[in-house]
Design an enzyme around this catalytic site. Sequence first.
Site, PDB file in Angstrom:
ATOM      1  N   ASP A 166     -15.828  12.845   0.526  1.00 42.18           N
ATOM      2  CA  ASP A 166     -16.553  11.981   1.462  1.00 42.18           C
ATOM      3  C   ASP A 166     -16.241  12.292   2.921  1.00 42.18           C
ATOM      4  O   ASP A 166     -17.138  12.404   3.749  1.00 42.18           O
ATOM      5  CB  ASP A 166     -16.244  10.499   1.182  1.00 42.18           C
ATOM      6  CG  ASP A 166     -17.022   9.979  -0.028  1.00 42.18           C
ATOM      7  OD1 ASP A 166     -17.921  10.699  -0.502  1.00 42.18           O
ATOM      8  OD2 ASP A 166     -16.715   8.868  -0.490  1.00 42.18           O
TER       9      ASP A 166
ATOM     10  N   ASP B 193     -10.718  -1.581   2.830  1.00 42.21           N
ATOM     11  CA  ASP B 193     -10.192  -0.644   3.826  1.00 42.21           C
ATOM     12  C   ASP B 193     -11.065  -0.562   5.078  1.00 42.21           C
ATOM     13  O   ASP B 193     -10.555  -0.427   6.185  1.00 42.21           O
ATOM     14  CB  ASP B 193     -10.006   0.736   3.200  1.00 42.21           C
ATOM     15  CG  ASP B 193      -8.861   0.746   2.194  1.00 42.21           C
ATOM     16  OD1 ASP B 193      -7.923  -0.077   2.347  1.00 42.21           O
ATOM     17  OD2 ASP B 193      -8.890   1.553   1.252  1.00 42.21           O
TER      18      ASP B 193
ATOM     19  N   SER C 166     -10.319   6.795  -8.649  1.00 38.62           N
ATOM     20  CA  SER C 166     -10.158   6.827  -7.201  1.00 38.62           C
ATOM     21  C   SER C 166      -8.715   6.442  -6.904  1.00 38.62           C
ATOM     22  O   SER C 166      -8.240   5.397  -7.340  1.00 38.62           O
ATOM     23  CB  SER C 166     -11.140   5.840  -6.568  1.00 38.62           C
ATOM     24  OG  SER C 166     -10.707   5.510  -5.268  1.00 38.62           O
TER      25      SER C 166
HETATM   26  N1  ARG Z   1      -7.184  -2.707  -3.854  1.00 31.94           N
HETATM   27  C1  ARG Z   1      -6.263  -2.112  -2.963  1.00 31.94           C
HETATM   28  C2  ARG Z   1      -6.466  -2.642  -1.582  1.00 31.94           C
HETATM   29  O1  ARG Z   1      -7.463  -3.189  -1.285  1.00 31.94           O
HETATM   30  C3  ARG Z   1      -6.306  -0.601  -3.024  1.00 31.94           C
HETATM   31  C4  ARG Z   1      -7.401   0.041  -2.254  1.00 31.94           C
HETATM   32  C5  ARG Z   1      -7.416   1.528  -2.425  1.00 31.94           C
HETATM   33  N2  ARG Z   1      -8.179   2.177  -1.403  1.00 31.94           N
HETATM   34  C6  ARG Z   1      -8.796   3.315  -1.556  1.00 31.94           C
HETATM   35  N3  ARG Z   1      -9.444   3.802  -0.524  1.00 31.94           N
HETATM   36  N4  ARG Z   1      -8.821   3.965  -2.696  1.00 31.94           N
HETATM   37  O2  ARG Z   1      -5.595  -2.527  -0.749  1.00 31.94           O
END
Ligand code: ARG
Length: 410
Positions: free
Chosen positions: A14, A123, A174
């Site tokens: 990405d 995120d 992921s």
């Molecule tokens: N669920 C967790 C959080 O919100 C992990 C997120 C993982 N992020 C990622 N870009 N794969 O902090």
Amino acid sequence: MSAKVVLAYSGGLDTSVAIKWIAEKYGMDVITLTVDVGNERDFTAIQQKALKVGAIKSLVRDAKATYVNDYVFPALQADAVYEGRYPLATALTRPLIAKLLVEVARQEGAAAVAHGCTGKGNDQVRLDVGVMALAPDLKIIAPAREWGMTREETINYAKRHSIPVPVTVSSPYSIDESLWGKSIECGVLEDPWVEPPEEPFTWTRSPAKAPNTPAYVEIGFEKGIPVTVNGRKMGGVSLLRRLNELAGRHGVGRIDHLEDRLVGIKSREIYEAPAAVVLLQAHQALQGMTLSKAQLRFKQQVATEYADLTYNGLWFSALREDLAAYVASTQRFVTGTVRLKLFKGSCNVVGRRSPFSLYSYSLATYDKGDQFDQSASPGFIQLWGLPVKIQAQIQKTESAGNRLSTRLSF
Ligand code: ARG
């Protein structure tokens, strides 16, 4: 000369596509920034890939020590765990990444920052709000939230533009990693009834295959910060590495969490966080010995609030900073050593000691040497129970309608 944008770059599909997409769509020069938070990647290869795909400059920042000292350890001191399960590894990296994006944007005279987050996760919120807090003037571009391409379309876009598609794209999971933990999402895990297969676990041994003899580990804390492992003084980064390795070998640190995302959906998240699980438990045990009952109770409420603020992208908010000041004050006497036993996936505190311990043997013992004055108890109980007694005398009678109202309410 085109305007510049600093893109948070992981080297994955990405963010690689994003380099080209931003250049095409916005006509901007892309500078990539890759942040090392202990995720064990080949940073030179990532840097070269960015340049190959079309970045005008490609930077890597080693932020491991900053991450541990300024984000992870304050969260540990706060006992911050989201929904009682998630130690917040990813959530703690994003404000740091936002801060570094802003720093580099300033150095490079960039007008914008960019990241590869989709519009469905937490995120994006953490990075956007982090940037908004630190540099309200900077524009934020989130290609994966804007371009509306499916996974397949993204892969085709990459192929059309000769962007190397990593083999890991075939992995159904992921993954996000930092020294405080690894998160695993997608694939079969999206069915909350399905037990996670062994395959995506790389930090922890399956408890069934862990050693048959337990390991003991002693963690030394100074003012709520872990500083020694088995008596050996260690910096934060090495200490986390050591504990991830040691506890992971004993199958400690796997977490299965049906989590409430900030954007309103529930998602199934698997974590491996061996060091975090050990340290959070050890820290709480030491607090149990060095803080008063009232401090412990209040601190629990603060912990929940602190975890929510961190999870919800409000790390740079005034409230999080206020709470951090309170937490720091609570840690003045959280110094001492905790002994834990690691065995086939379990981690239990089996001993604790502190020069500031509030535990008094002579007050607690039932053996000889008991100094607790039992004759003081009846007087104490008289006054403690006085309001209950008075209320019982006045209101727990038939004339006060007690019986009737009980009957009516059923
Ligand atoms: N669920 C967790 C959080 O919100 C992990 C997120 C993982 N992020 C990622 N870009 N794969 O902090």
